[in-house]
Scaffold this motif. Structure first.
Motif, PDB file in Angstrom:
ATOM      1  N   GLY A  44       0.832  -1.201   0.000  1.00 27.97           N
ATOM      2  CA  GLY A  44       0.000   0.000   0.000  1.00 27.97           C
ATOM      3  C   GLY A  44       0.864   1.248   0.000  1.00 27.97           C
ATOM      4  O   GLY A  44       2.031   1.222  -0.406  1.00 27.97           O
ATOM      5  N   TYR A  91      -0.794 -14.100  -0.103  1.00 32.50           N
ATOM      6  CA  TYR A  91      -1.127 -14.466   1.286  1.00 32.50           C
ATOM      7  C   TYR A  91      -1.362 -15.970   1.416  1.00 32.50           C
ATOM      8  O   TYR A  91      -1.153 -16.540   2.473  1.00 32.50           O
ATOM      9  CB  TYR A  91      -2.334 -13.664   1.770  1.00 32.50           C
ATOM     10  N   VAL A 109       3.054  -4.505   6.917  1.00 32.34           N
ATOM     11  CA  VAL A 109       2.601  -3.139   6.588  1.00 32.34           C
ATOM     12  C   VAL A 109       1.161  -3.206   6.077  1.00 32.34           C
ATOM     13  O   VAL A 109       0.810  -2.618   5.049  1.00 32.34           O
ATOM     14  CB  VAL A 109       3.542  -2.483   5.546  1.00 32.34           C
ATOM     15  N   PRO A 111      -3.265  -3.230   6.952  1.00 28.53           N
ATOM     16  CA  PRO A 111      -4.210  -2.613   7.881  1.00 28.53           C
ATOM     17  C   PRO A 111      -4.099  -3.272   9.263  1.00 28.53           C
ATOM     18  O   PRO A 111      -3.813  -4.468   9.382  1.00 28.53           O
ATOM     19  CB  PRO A 111      -5.569  -2.880   7.222  1.00 28.53           C
ATOM     20  N   ALA A 159       7.369  -0.709  14.672  1.00 29.96           N
ATOM     21  CA  ALA A 159       7.992   0.317  13.829  1.00 29.96           C
ATOM     22  C   ALA A 159       7.733   1.731  14.362  1.00 29.96           C
ATOM     23  O   ALA A 159       7.026   2.518  13.733  1.00 29.96           O
ATOM     24  CB  ALA A 159       7.492   0.166  12.391  1.00 29.96           C
ATOM     25  N   MET A 209     -11.248  -2.700  11.720  1.00 33.41           N
ATOM     26  CA  MET A 209      -9.994  -2.780  10.949  1.00 33.41           C
ATOM     27  C   MET A 209      -8.874  -1.947  11.573  1.00 33.41           C
ATOM     28  O   MET A 209      -7.702  -2.308  11.485  1.00 33.41           O
ATOM     29  CB  MET A 209     -10.217  -2.307   9.507  1.00 33.41           C
ATOM     30  N   PHE A 325      12.913   5.743   7.749  1.00 32.92           N
ATOM     31  CA  PHE A 325      12.543   4.336   7.561  1.00 32.92           C
ATOM     32  C   PHE A 325      13.807   3.490   7.373  1.00 32.92           C
ATOM     33  O   PHE A 325      13.902   2.382   7.907  1.00 32.92           O
ATOM     34  CB  PHE A 325      11.562   4.201   6.389  1.00 32.92           C
TER      35      PHE A 325
HETATM   36  P1  NAD Z   1      -2.793   1.277   2.777  1.00 34.32           P
HETATM   37  O1  NAD Z   1      -4.264   1.137   2.871  1.00 34.32           O
HETATM   38  O2  NAD Z   1      -2.231   2.256   1.822  1.00 34.32           O
HETATM   39  O3  NAD Z   1      -2.131  -0.134   2.451  1.00 34.32           O
HETATM   40  C1  NAD Z   1      -2.587  -1.333   2.996  1.00 34.32           C
HETATM   41  C2  NAD Z   1      -2.298  -2.470   2.041  1.00 34.32           C
HETATM   42  O4  NAD Z   1      -2.860  -3.660   2.589  1.00 34.32           O
HETATM   43  C3  NAD Z   1      -2.913  -2.275   0.640  1.00 34.32           C
HETATM   44  O5  NAD Z   1      -1.955  -2.596  -0.326  1.00 34.32           O
HETATM   45  C4  NAD Z   1      -4.057  -3.277   0.620  1.00 34.32           C
HETATM   46  O6  NAD Z   1      -4.294  -3.802  -0.668  1.00 34.32           O
HETATM   47  C5  NAD Z   1      -3.552  -4.347   1.562  1.00 34.32           C
HETATM   48  N1  NAD Z   1      -4.623  -5.159   2.151  1.00 34.32           N
HETATM   49  C6  NAD Z   1      -4.559  -6.488   2.322  1.00 34.32           C
HETATM   50  N2  NAD Z   1      -5.683  -6.945   2.868  1.00 34.32           N
HETATM   51  C7  NAD Z   1      -6.497  -5.879   3.039  1.00 34.32           C
HETATM   52  C8  NAD Z   1      -7.800  -5.741   3.546  1.00 34.32           C
HETATM   53  N3  NAD Z   1      -8.507  -6.773   4.019  1.00 34.32           N
HETATM   54  N4  NAD Z   1      -8.322  -4.486   3.605  1.00 34.32           N
HETATM   55  C9  NAD Z   1      -7.616  -3.427   3.157  1.00 34.32           C
HETATM   56  N5  NAD Z   1      -6.353  -3.512   2.650  1.00 34.32           N
HETATM   57  C10 NAD Z   1      -5.805  -4.732   2.584  1.00 34.32           C
HETATM   58  O7  NAD Z   1      -2.282   1.564   4.247  1.00 34.32           O
HETATM   59  P2  NAD Z   1      -0.885   2.171   4.685  1.00 34.32           P
HETATM   60  O8  NAD Z   1      -1.009   3.639   4.841  1.00 34.32           O
HETATM   61  O9  NAD Z   1       0.202   1.648   3.821  1.00 34.32           O
HETATM   62  O10 NAD Z   1      -0.768   1.593   6.190  1.00 34.32           O
HETATM   63  C11 NAD Z   1      -0.362   0.252   6.418  1.00 34.32           C
HETATM   64  C12 NAD Z   1       0.137   0.135   7.865  1.00 34.32           C
HETATM   65  O11 NAD Z   1       1.233   1.021   8.047  1.00 34.32           O
HETATM   66  C13 NAD Z   1      -0.872   0.517   8.932  1.00 34.32           C
HETATM   67  O12 NAD Z   1      -0.711  -0.326  10.043  1.00 34.32           O
HETATM   68  C14 NAD Z   1      -0.512   1.934   9.309  1.00 34.32           C
HETATM   69  O13 NAD Z   1      -0.860   2.261  10.642  1.00 34.32           O
HETATM   70  C15 NAD Z   1       0.980   1.899   9.144  1.00 34.32           C
HETATM   71  N6  NAD Z   1       1.532   3.215   8.812  1.00 34.32           N
HETATM   72  C16 NAD Z   1       2.612   3.658   9.500  1.00 34.32           C
HETATM   73  C17 NAD Z   1       3.191   4.871   9.185  1.00 34.32           C
HETATM   74  C18 NAD Z   1       4.441   5.312   9.885  1.00 34.32           C
HETATM   75  O14 NAD Z   1       4.840   6.459   9.714  1.00 34.32           O
HETATM   76  N7  NAD Z   1       5.088   4.443  10.651  1.00 34.32           N
HETATM   77  C19 NAD Z   1       2.647   5.656   8.190  1.00 34.32           C
HETATM   78  C20 NAD Z   1       1.548   5.181   7.474  1.00 34.32           C
HETATM   79  C21 NAD Z   1       1.006   3.949   7.786  1.00 34.32           C
END
Ligand code: NAD
Length: 392
Positions: A44, A91, A109, A111, A159, A209, A325
């Motif tokens: 994501g 998966y 990484v 949800p 993280a 979620m 990161f």
């Molecule tokens: P995102 O929605 O952009 O990405 C999530 C990914 O999971 C997508 O590619 C999606 O296709 C996949 N996925 C698999 N199964 C899924 C389902 N059942 N429902 C929805 N998506 C599904 O989210 P993101 O912003 O990349 O966040 C991912 C994780 O990273 C979260 O835990 C978030 O809290 C964390 N995060 C951390 C930081 C940081 O600065 N440390 C920043 C952003 C996000």
């Protein structure tokens, strides 16, 4: 910077001298073949925008595999990053990683509600795990992740990139050395406008979620920051929420939450979070003789500190650009190699899970005081063991 660390800051830090010796070893880039291989799970926004680019500049970590439910996207990302076809996982064949020696660390990484299951499966495959924040959507899941790491004799890191971010480390060190007098008050404000039409916000607004909407996504930075800024743990919390249930974004989560932690030293830490206020990831620390204003404090780049002393604001301080990161993943790589102490273990993530639950329990009881002194103490103070800057 290290000469500003007081003796007081070192007291109570388990094995600090050993850790310091390891952590302060010069950051030398490892030959590619010797880098620790990471499998990135979920492609994501964060993975594509920050984590995979971070692995390209990391000194001791490298991308070894990608895991996604979208085979076309996974194949494209793998090809763009020079990975062979058999380094693409779905998966359903995730458990095949057990037989893949290229992968040492699995970086989750996904949800939030999917963290626990994929973490536990990775441990069963014999891998170490770096898991995004919040580590889970319930205290029980977080405990199960920690137990799975112990059973597999593998490392679980959460993280918390700010533990490795130079400006946050600089602020921690200023507070540890006491040059501004005792710390009295911390204010953290972490939130933004969420957009239900944006898929990556839709799951964040879903209670099951996300495990708690803005609090779980953004507020956690304030909960964690108050603790790393002060290097102590809150003894109680009170919290209130303000949520417009006619707003379609807030059907299953709270919107604005405001909380107040009390710490053993007497410091009070106010925090707020919202998915319906102007974007902010900042904090302010008020000491007896000065004020530290970090705004922004937790962006991916451009974090800025203003020191206010004697009523005068000094010119804002920004540190040279760095990839947070990459620093975080290099730290995990060094933990796996036994070269660095574990600064943000599962227990650190569990503490935030319990504190966020206490905040929500207080909200449900209209601001009732909830005791939070259940005995957690961090093993390593980032201000003491994380060098500044490792990558310079
Ligand atoms: P995102 O929605 O952009 O990405 C999530 C990914 O999971 C997508 O590619 C999606 O296709 C996949 N996925 C698999 N199964 C899924 C389902 N059942 N429902 C929805 N998506 C599904 O989210 P993101 O912003 O990349 O966040 C991912 C994780 O990273 C979260 O835990 C978030 O809290 C964390 N995060 C951390 C930081 C940081 O600065 N440390 C920043 C952003 C996000």
């Amino acid at each position: 910077m290290s000469n500003r660390i007081s003796r007081r800051g070192l007291i109570g830090v388990v094995g600090a001298s050993t850790a310091l010796a390891a952590a302060k070893a010069p950051a030398i880039a490892t030959p590619d073949a010797d880098k620790v291989g990471f499998a990135v799970v979920g492609l994501g926004k964060l993975s594509l925008g920050q984590i995979i680019p971070g692995l390209k500049v990391a000194k001791g970590a490298k991308l070894a595999a990608v895991v996604s439910g979208h085979p076309d996207k996974a194949r494209r990302v793998a090809a763009e990053n020079g990975l062979p076809a058999d380094a693409v996982y779905g998966y359903d064949d995730y458990d095949r990683m057990a037989k893949d020696p290229r992968i040492q660390v699995v970086y989750i990484v996904l949800p939030n509600a999917l963290h626990a299951d994929h973490t536990i499966r990775a441990f069963k495959a014999g891998k170490h795990v770096l898991c995004e924040k919040p580590m889970a959507t319930s205290v029980g899941d977080a405990e199960a992740m920690i137990a799975a790491a112990k059973a597999a004799k593998r490392r679980l890191m959460i993280a918390y990139r700010c533990h490795y971010e130079p400006l946050n480390l600089d602020i921690m060190r200023r507070l540890r050395d006491g040059s501004l007098g005792k710390t009295r008050l911390v204010n953290t404000t972490m939130g933004r406008q969420a957009d239900l039409a944006e898929p990556s916000d839709a799951w964040r607004l879903d209670g099951l979620m996300s495990g708690g909407g803005a609090l779980a996504d953004m507020g956690i930075y304030g909960v964690n920051a108050a603790r790393y800024l002060l290097n102590e743990e809150p003894v109680s919390v009170r919290a209130w929420a303000q949520t417009d249930r006619t707003d379609p974004r807030f059907k299953t989560t709270e919107d604005l939450i405001d909380w107040q932690f009390r710490f053993p030293s007497g410091v009070i830490a106010n925090g707020s979070t919202s998915f319906n206020y102007a974007p902010t990831m900042g904090y302010e620390v008020i000491c007896e003789r000065g004020r530290l204003v970090a705004d922004p404090a937790a962006f991916y780049g451009g974090n800025r500190l203003t020191v206010v002393q004697g009523g005068q604001a000094q010119p804002p301080l920004s540190l040279p650009p760095n990839d947070q990161f990459a620093r975080e993943m290099d730290w995990m790589a060094d933990v796996v190699r036994g070269k660095a102490p574990m600064v943000s273990p599962g227990e650190e993530g569990l503490q935030d899970m319990k504190l966020m639950k206490a905040i929500l329990d207080s909200v449900a009881r209209d601001g009732a005081t909830i005791a939070t002194d259940w005995g957690y103490r961090r093993a390593y103070d980032p201000a003491v063991v994380v060098d500044l800057p490792r990558s310079a």
